[in-house]
Write a protein that holds these residues in place. Structure first.
Motif, PDB file in Angstrom:
ATOM      1  N   ARG A 171     -73.032  16.917  30.449  1.00  0.00           N
ATOM      2  CA  ARG A 171     -73.402  16.334  31.736  1.00  0.00           C
ATOM      3  C   ARG A 171     -74.855  16.670  32.077  1.00  0.00           C
ATOM      4  O   ARG A 171     -75.368  17.746  31.723  1.00  0.00           O
ATOM      5  CB  ARG A 171     -72.489  16.856  32.842  1.00  0.00           C
ATOM      6  N   SER A 172     -75.498  15.774  32.807  1.00  0.00           N
ATOM      7  CA  SER A 172     -76.917  15.955  33.150  1.00  0.00           C
ATOM      8  C   SER A 172     -77.158  17.273  33.868  1.00  0.00           C
ATOM      9  O   SER A 172     -78.148  17.969  33.608  1.00  0.00           O
ATOM     10  CB  SER A 172     -77.395  14.794  34.030  1.00  0.00           C
ATOM     11  N   GLU A 173     -76.247  17.651  34.774  1.00  0.00           N
ATOM     12  CA  GLU A 173     -76.460  18.870  35.564  1.00  0.00           C
ATOM     13  C   GLU A 173     -76.208  20.137  34.756  1.00  0.00           C
ATOM     14  O   GLU A 173     -76.522  21.250  35.222  1.00  0.00           O
ATOM     15  CB  GLU A 173     -75.579  18.861  36.815  1.00  0.00           C
ATOM     16  N   ALA A 188     -73.543  28.911  31.626  1.00  0.00           N
ATOM     17  CA  ALA A 188     -72.301  28.902  32.420  1.00  0.00           C
ATOM     18  C   ALA A 188     -71.385  27.744  32.043  1.00  0.00           C
ATOM     19  O   ALA A 188     -70.228  27.712  32.488  1.00  0.00           O
ATOM     20  CB  ALA A 188     -72.647  28.842  33.904  1.00  0.00           C
ATOM     21  N   HIS A 189     -71.868  26.799  31.256  1.00  0.00           N
ATOM     22  CA  HIS A 189     -71.055  25.640  30.895  1.00  0.00           C
ATOM     23  C   HIS A 189     -71.167  25.382  29.392  1.00  0.00           C
ATOM     24  O   HIS A 189     -71.852  24.447  28.957  1.00  0.00           O
ATOM     25  CB  HIS A 189     -71.502  24.406  31.678  1.00  0.00           C
ATOM     26  N   GLY A 243     -65.450  17.424  22.068  1.00  0.00           N
ATOM     27  CA  GLY A 243     -64.805  16.257  22.672  1.00  0.00           C
ATOM     28  C   GLY A 243     -64.934  16.153  24.170  1.00  0.00           C
ATOM     29  O   GLY A 243     -64.393  15.205  24.774  1.00  0.00           O
ATOM     30  N   GLN A 244     -65.657  17.090  24.800  1.00  0.00           N
ATOM     31  CA  GLN A 244     -65.714  17.068  26.262  1.00  0.00           C
ATOM     32  C   GLN A 244     -66.406  15.805  26.771  1.00  0.00           C
ATOM     33  O   GLN A 244     -67.377  15.325  26.189  1.00  0.00           O
ATOM     34  CB  GLN A 244     -66.412  18.313  26.799  1.00  0.00           C
ATOM     35  N   ASP A 245     -65.872  15.274  27.878  1.00  0.00           N
ATOM     36  CA  ASP A 245     -66.419  14.118  28.599  1.00  0.00           C
ATOM     37  C   ASP A 245     -66.590  12.887  27.718  1.00  0.00           C
ATOM     38  O   ASP A 245     -67.479  12.065  27.940  1.00  0.00           O
ATOM     39  CB  ASP A 245     -67.743  14.482  29.277  1.00  0.00           C
ATOM     40  N   ILE A 246     -65.715  12.770  26.718  1.00  0.00           N
ATOM     41  CA  ILE A 246     -65.647  11.546  25.916  1.00  0.00           C
ATOM     42  C   ILE A 246     -64.271  10.920  26.145  1.00  0.00           C
ATOM     43  O   ILE A 246     -63.243  11.585  25.948  1.00  0.00           O
ATOM     44  CB  ILE A 246     -65.852  11.826  24.412  1.00  0.00           C
ATOM     45  N   ARG A 247     -64.264   9.681  26.587  1.00  0.00           N
ATOM     46  CA  ARG A 247     -63.009   8.937  26.703  1.00  0.00           C
ATOM     47  C   ARG A 247     -62.750   8.293  25.345  1.00  0.00           C
ATOM     48  O   ARG A 247     -63.423   7.341  24.954  1.00  0.00           O
ATOM     49  CB  ARG A 247     -63.106   7.859  27.784  1.00  0.00           C
TER      50      ARG A 247
END
Length: 560
Positions: free
Chosen positions: A181-183, A198-199, A204-208
């Motif tokens: 993610r951008s943030e 922290a992230h 596979g994160q944030d992939i539909r």
């Protein structure tokens, strides 16, 4: 008797004529059924009528056998099964998505594509390949790389250790293992992307992923589903341009009564017609296509001609269902050879209501070489007639008792599950009959409304539903079933699709069984459902709680 102990009666068939050797009197039973009236010589068949001719008829109460009214649960079950054959043979209507809202699916909705159809990004950010940090692409001199945008075709594979900007909904390039993610990422301008400590990045994160919601061919919704805005969106996403829908049954409303006015104030013994403006819209809310509302004079031949010549699938009459000198519905049904499925219901108000199947019409001179007259009318499918009492609230009772189950089957909708609710006040009951009482919901309780007489509409106009009060009445706090009105908040909730709908006949048989049995729920489950279903109604339409009035519900109550 059936499994629930309800007495089942054979439908009565009205016949035009009888042979002289028949042991039955006219209009008193089905084939091989002994007449309940003394046998008499069969009347001669009705002669062919010419336009404008008037045929004398006996008083409506003459030769009418005494009948016991059908129980309220049985009447609803009979109405739900009455049009099973017609519903099963109805050809679906294909409608574009823009014209399908409010219709009912005639077939299951199966996905025509995978959803999503390809791997897409769930967030704005960077598509990543492998562990970081990641090398960012360089754009033209003085310009940033535009990245991957939604709507673009397949991109070149993303090399290991590289990242590229990506927008929400854009196709993920081959080789991408996650989206950051951008943030959560930092681009210091040195050509490298770093993830926030922290992230940490997870594979596979944030992939539909392709087919995450469904695969092509998966059944999304069963037949019988009401097409809502959400269903339209799902159908479009699944690849549909048009939907197979159940043809709405065509209904014509016939309002009977010389005493009715269509405008102005009541005068000279005449009153305003309250049913004409109400019944048609109510039937539309039940899924019917209302062809029109006609007001008829209280003349036997006028009523007969209107019913006989109607092209509607269902004819709904108001008034004229009792046995008074101007009640012409029963004589009309006898002249048409109709089959009475329900003739009187043990419910207050509305017990003179009826349901009949009109005989199939065939030409009388087809195949006769010596008859030079053209055929009168080709054969057409069986039609039904719902006879509502003339009192307004009694007519509402008839709509929910007979018209709603009949139209539900014809439109392919699943049977509703009446929601139980505790009564805020005790309600007096009829000694023998079920009673339907307008109620409004307050918190978790159903508050009986005062104006609940057969001729009153003030109560139902402010109601959220009709409470089903068993014979003998119900005490305060008693859980009773509540029939939702077509436009109430809980009526718009979609039934669970866990048990997918089967054929029309199976659905209506199950509906009949559910109608005759009280829902088996614990008090806790019932109160939870009541609180959830009614809370929105309280917020949307605040009302003042009212107690019941002293309506006369003695056995000597009037015909409504």
């Amino acid at each position: 008797m059936d499994a629930q102990g309800h007495v089942r009666r054979r439908p009565e068939v009205y016949s035009r004529s009888r042979s002289s050797g028949s042991p039955r009197s006219e209009g008193t039973g089905g084939k091989d059924t002994r007449s309940r009236a003394p046998a008499r010589q069969a009347p001669t068949p009705h002669p062919k009528r010419t336009p404008g001719a008037s045929t004398p008829h006996p008083h409506p109460s003459m030769n009418a056998p005494h009948r016991s009214p059908t129980s309220w649960p049985d009447a609803r079950a009979i109405a739900a099964r009455a049009a099973v054959k017609e519903a099963a043979h109805t050809t679906p209507v294909m409608r574009p998505l823009s014209d399908a809202l409010g219709q009912v699916l005639a077939a299951p909705l199966a996905a025509l594509t995978d959803l999503p159809p390809f791997d897409t990004s769930a967030m704005d950010g960077w598509a990543l390949s492998g562990p970081g940090p990641w090398r960012l692409p360089t754009g033209a001199k003085g310009q940033d790389h535009p990245g991957i945008l939604a709507g673009h075709g397949e991109m070149a594979p993303l090399p290991d250790g590289h990242a590229v900007r990506i927008a929400t909904g854009a196709r993920v390039p081959p080789g991408a293992t996650a989206v950051l993610r951008s943030e959560y990422g930092t681009d210091a301008g040195d050509g490298w992307l770093h993830a926030s400590p922290a992230h940490p990045v997870v594979l596979g994160q944030d992939i539909r992923t392709r087919g995450q919601e469904c695969r092509s061919g998966d059944q999304l919704l069963p037949a019988g589903t009401l097409v809502t805005p959400a269903v339209l969106g799902l159908a479009a996403a699944a690849g549909y341009d048009e939907l197979p829908t159940v043809r709405r049954p065509r209904v014509e409303v016939l309002v009977l009564g010389d005493e009715l006015l269509t405008e102005g104030l009541p005068h000279d013994g005449r009153i305003r017609d309250a049913l004409g403006p109400m019944v048609g819209p109510w039937l539309r809310a039940l899924g019917a296509e209302v062809m029109g509302t006609r007001r008829l004079a209280d003349e036997a031949d006028v009523v007969h001609a209107a019913v006989a010549e109607s092209t509607a699938d269902v004819v709904v009459t108001t008034g004229g269902t009792a046995a008074g000198p101007l009640d012409h519905v029963h004589p009309t049904l006898r002249r048409l050879g109709a089959e009475l499925l329900v003739d009187g219901v043990a419910v207050r108000p509305g017990h003179p209501m009826l349901l009949a199947r009109l005989a199939r019409e065939t030409s009388t001179n087809q195949g006769d070489p010596e008859n030079t007259e053209p055929p009168e009318r080709p054969a057409r499918p069986a039609r039904h007639l719902v006879g509502l009492p003339g009192n307004p609230l009694a007519a509402v009772s008839g709509l929910l008792t007979l018209a709603e189950p009949l139209l539900r089957t014809m439109t392919g909708r699943p049977a509703p599950d009446p929601g139980p609710a505790p009564l805020a006040e005790a309600v007096q009951g009829h000694p023998r009959d079920t009673r339907l009482v307008p109620v409004a919901f307050r918190q978790e309780a159903a508050v009986p409304l005062r104006f609940n007489g057969p001729a009153m509409l003030r109560g139902i106009a402010a109601a959220d539903g009709l409470a089903v009060i068993p014979p003998g009445g119900a005490k305060r706090g008693t859980e009773v079933d509540v029939l939702d009105l077509p436009w109430s908040a809980s009526a718009t909730e979609q039934p669970s699709h866990t048990d997918q709908a089967g054929q029309a006949g199976q659905r209506t048989d199950q509906a009949g069984q559910r109608t005759g049995q009280a829902p088996q729920r614990t008090d806790q489950e019932a109160r939870q459902r009541t609180a959830q279903a009614r809370q929105r109604t309280d917020q949307a339409r605040p009302r003042t709680a009212r107690a019941t009035d002293g309506e006369d519900i003695s056995p000597q109550e009037g015909p409504a």
